[in-house]
Design a protein around this motif. Structure first.
Motif, PDB file in Angstrom:
ATOM      1  N   ALA A 140     -27.094 -54.233 -16.026  1.00  0.00           N
ATOM      2  CA  ALA A 140     -26.206 -55.300 -16.497  1.00  0.00           C
ATOM      3  C   ALA A 140     -24.761 -55.056 -16.078  1.00  0.00           C
ATOM      4  CB  ALA A 140     -26.297 -55.422 -18.016  1.00  0.00           C
ATOM      5  N   ASP A 141     -24.347 -53.798 -16.066  1.00  0.00           N
ATOM      6  CA  ASP A 141     -22.963 -53.474 -15.705  1.00  0.00           C
ATOM      7  C   ASP A 141     -22.664 -53.754 -14.237  1.00  0.00           C
ATOM      8  OD1 ASP A 141     -22.531 -52.681 -18.283  1.00  0.00           O
ATOM      9  OD2 ASP A 141     -22.645 -50.530 -17.874  1.00  0.00           O
ATOM     10  N   ARG A 142     -23.690 -53.927 -13.438  1.00  0.00           N
ATOM     11  CA  ARG A 142     -23.484 -54.227 -12.015  1.00  0.00           C
ATOM     12  C   ARG A 142     -23.432 -55.721 -11.725  1.00  0.00           C
ATOM     13  NH1 ARG A 142     -26.761 -49.323 -11.242  1.00  0.00           N
ATOM     14  NH2 ARG A 142     -28.712 -50.521 -11.222  1.00  0.00           N
ATOM     15  N   LEU A 143     -23.527 -56.550 -12.765  1.00  0.00           N
ATOM     16  CA  LEU A 143     -23.566 -58.004 -12.599  1.00  0.00           C
ATOM     17  C   LEU A 143     -22.298 -58.660 -13.134  1.00  0.00           C
ATOM     18  CD1 LEU A 143     -27.252 -58.499 -13.683  1.00  0.00           C
ATOM     19  CD2 LEU A 143     -26.330 -59.325 -11.505  1.00  0.00           C
ATOM     20  N   THR A 144     -21.751 -59.565 -12.338  1.00  0.00           N
ATOM     21  CA  THR A 144     -20.616 -60.384 -12.749  1.00  0.00           C
ATOM     22  C   THR A 144     -20.957 -61.839 -12.472  1.00  0.00           C
ATOM     23  OG1 THR A 144     -19.016 -58.653 -12.211  1.00  0.00           O
ATOM     24  CG2 THR A 144     -18.167 -60.900 -12.402  1.00  0.00           C
ATOM     25  N   TRP A 145     -20.815 -62.700 -13.490  1.00  0.00           N
ATOM     26  CA  TRP A 145     -21.107 -64.121 -13.331  1.00  0.00           C
ATOM     27  C   TRP A 145     -19.798 -64.894 -13.253  1.00  0.00           C
ATOM     28  CZ3 TRP A 145     -25.798 -64.291 -11.813  1.00  0.00           C
ATOM     29  CH2 TRP A 145     -26.739 -63.386 -12.332  1.00  0.00           C
ATOM     30  N   ARG A 146     -19.729 -65.791 -12.280  1.00  0.00           N
ATOM     31  CA  ARG A 146     -18.476 -66.498 -12.005  1.00  0.00           C
ATOM     32  C   ARG A 146     -18.755 -67.981 -11.814  1.00  0.00           C
ATOM     33  NH1 ARG A 146     -15.196 -65.417  -6.421  1.00  0.00           N
ATOM     34  NH2 ARG A 146     -13.741 -67.189  -6.536  1.00  0.00           N
ATOM     35  N   HIS A 147     -18.009 -68.807 -12.499  1.00  0.00           N
ATOM     36  CA  HIS A 147     -18.116 -70.252 -12.336  1.00  0.00           C
ATOM     37  C   HIS A 147     -17.259 -70.680 -11.145  1.00  0.00           C
ATOM     38  CE1 HIS A 147     -17.188 -74.559 -13.308  1.00  0.00           C
ATOM     39  NE2 HIS A 147     -18.485 -74.542 -13.494  1.00  0.00           N
ATOM     40  N   GLY A 148     -17.861 -71.398 -10.195  1.00  0.00           N
ATOM     41  CA  GLY A 148     -17.107 -71.822  -9.022  1.00  0.00           C
ATOM     42  C   GLY A 148     -17.935 -72.697  -8.117  1.00  0.00           C
ATOM     43  N   ASP A 149     -17.287 -73.225  -7.114  1.00  0.00           N
ATOM     44  CA  ASP A 149     -17.884 -74.158  -6.164  1.00  0.00           C
ATOM     45  C   ASP A 149     -18.087 -73.445  -4.835  1.00  0.00           C
ATOM     46  OD1 ASP A 149     -18.326 -76.250  -4.285  1.00  0.00           O
ATOM     47  OD2 ASP A 149     -17.271 -77.668  -5.568  1.00  0.00           O
ATOM     48  N   ALA A 150     -19.308 -73.462  -4.334  1.00  0.00           N
ATOM     49  CA  ALA A 150     -19.623 -72.766  -3.082  1.00  0.00           C
ATOM     50  C   ALA A 150     -18.806 -73.275  -1.914  1.00  0.00           C
ATOM     51  CB  ALA A 150     -21.114 -72.911  -2.769  1.00  0.00           C
ATOM     52  N   ARG A 151     -18.333 -74.503  -1.984  1.00  0.00           N
ATOM     53  CA  ARG A 151     -17.611 -75.101  -0.869  1.00  0.00           C
ATOM     54  C   ARG A 151     -16.180 -74.606  -0.754  1.00  0.00           C
ATOM     55  NH1 ARG A 151     -18.825 -81.075  -2.929  1.00  0.00           N
ATOM     56  NH2 ARG A 151     -18.148 -79.947  -4.800  1.00  0.00           N
TER      57      ARG A 151
ATOM     58  N   ALA B  62     -19.436 -74.344   2.982  1.00  0.00           N
ATOM     59  CA  ALA B  62     -19.889 -73.213   2.172  1.00  0.00           C
ATOM     60  C   ALA B  62     -20.350 -72.053   3.044  1.00  0.00           C
ATOM     61  CB  ALA B  62     -21.019 -73.663   1.245  1.00  0.00           C
ATOM     62  N   LEU B  63     -21.117 -72.354   4.090  1.00  0.00           N
ATOM     63  CA  LEU B  63     -21.650 -71.282   4.927  1.00  0.00           C
ATOM     64  C   LEU B  63     -20.561 -70.612   5.751  1.00  0.00           C
ATOM     65  CD1 LEU B  63     -25.097 -72.672   6.133  1.00  0.00           C
ATOM     66  CD2 LEU B  63     -24.573 -71.163   4.204  1.00  0.00           C
ATOM     67  N   ARG B  64     -19.560 -71.350   6.166  1.00  0.00           N
ATOM     68  CA  ARG B  64     -18.472 -70.726   6.914  1.00  0.00           C
ATOM     69  C   ARG B  64     -17.653 -69.807   6.005  1.00  0.00           C
ATOM     70  NH1 ARG B  64     -18.064 -72.217  12.010  1.00  0.00           N
ATOM     71  NH2 ARG B  64     -15.989 -71.315  12.196  1.00  0.00           N
ATOM     72  N   ARG B  65     -17.486 -70.195   4.756  1.00  0.00           N
ATOM     73  CA  ARG B  65     -16.814 -69.301   3.819  1.00  0.00           C
ATOM     74  C   ARG B  65     -17.666 -68.059   3.544  1.00  0.00           C
ATOM     75  NH1 ARG B  65     -12.403 -70.868   0.791  1.00  0.00           N
ATOM     76  NH2 ARG B  65     -11.593 -72.927   1.360  1.00  0.00           N
ATOM     77  N   ALA B  66     -18.976 -68.261   3.438  1.00  0.00           N
ATOM     78  CA  ALA B  66     -19.874 -67.122   3.232  1.00  0.00           C
ATOM     79  C   ALA B  66     -19.791 -66.153   4.404  1.00  0.00           C
ATOM     80  CB  ALA B  66     -21.302 -67.615   3.054  1.00  0.00           C
TER      81      ALA B  66
END
Length: 213
Positions: free
Chosen positions: A83-94, A121-125
Motif C-alpha cells: 500500500a505504501d508504494r501506491l499513490t492515487w491521483r485525480h487527473g486527466d490523461a490528456r 495523452a500518448l505523447r505526454r506518456a
C-alpha cells in the motif's frame, strides 16, 4: 465518455474491470526491474496494485473520482509494504504533468478517447519516460468491432497498433512490439458487451516501446 459518465458507470457496479491485472500487462511487464511507474487512466487500480506488489512505486491517475475511491478502498486491504508504494491521483490523461524525475514505466490500458485526445495523452506518456523506460499501450483494436467480441461499440475510441505508433512518432521511442492480440473474453471481467460464446475472443491492440538509454 466524460468523467461524469465514467463515474456513473463505476457507481453502477462493483469492480467493473475485476481485481486481477490485464493479461498483456502481466505478459509484458512481469520481468522488468521495479522502478517508478505511472498507470495512466488507472480505473479501479488493478494494474497499479499488481505492479506495486512486484515492488514498483506506482502512481495511478484517473479522472473518475468513483474509480479512485474504489482503488483507495482496495489499497486499504493490502499489506502496508504494498500500500505504501501506491499513490492515487485525480487527473486527466490528456493534460497531466509528469514530475521532473519522470517514470521508468508508463502503462496505458484500455484508454478510450477519440483520436486527437488519445494522441495528446500518448505523447505526454512518451515524454514522461526516462532513458531505458517502457511505455505499454493496450486497448480495444479497431477490428474488434467485426472480428472480436465485447468492448466499446463506438469506432471513434478504437485504434490499431499503427495508430499508436503514429501518435508517438518523433518521441524518440524504439518499438519493441506492435501487434494485434487475441484475448479470451471469459478470462477477464469488464471488457464485454454482454454474455459471450464459449471460446470467444476479443481483439486488442498491443504496443510496447522503450526510450533508448
Amino acid at each position: 465518455m466524460d468523467s461524469r459518465a465514467w463515474d456513473e458507470r463505476y457507481a453502477a457496479s462493483e469492480l467493473v474491470w475485476g481485481t486481477g491485472p490485464n493479461r498483456w500487462v502481466v505478459r509484458e511487464l512481469a520481468g522488468l526491474a521495479p522502478g517508478r511507474a505511472l498507470d495512466l487512466a488507472a480505473g479501479e487500480g488493478r494494474n497499479a496494485i499488481w505492479l506495486a506488489g512486484l515492488g514498483w512505486e506506482v502512481t495511478g491517475l484517473d479522472f473518475s473520482t468513483v474509480a479512485l475511491g474504489r482503488a483507495e478502498r482496495l489499497t486499504a486491504s493490502l499489506p502496508d509494504e504494498v500500500a505504501d508504494r501506491l499513490t492515487w491521483r485525480h487527473g486527466d490523461a490528456r493534460v497531466f504533468e509528469a514530475p521532473p524525475e519522470g517514470y521508468d514505466l508508463v502503462v496505458v490500458a484500455y484508454l478510450q478517447l477519440a483520436a486527437e485526445d488519445r494522441r495528446a495523452a500518448l505523447r505526454r506518456a512518451a515524454a514522461a519516460l526516462v532513458p531505458g523506460g517502457t511505455l505499454l499501450v493496450v486497448g480495444h483494436d479497431s477490428t474488434n468491432l467485426t472480428e472480436g467480441v465485447g468492448g466499446p461499440r463506438d469506432p471513434a475510441v478504437l485504434y490499431t497498433p499503427e495508430d499508436v505508433l503514429a501518435d508517438v512518432a518523433g518521441s524518440g521511442l524504439r518499438t519493441v512490439r506492435a501487434e494485434r492480440a487475441l484475448r479470451p473474453v471469459a478470462a477477464e471481467a469488464g471488457h464485454g458487451g454482454g454474455p459471450a460464446a464459449v471460446g470467444a475472443t476479443a481483439v486488442d491492440a498491443l504496443v510496447r516501446l522503450e526510450r533508448p538509454v
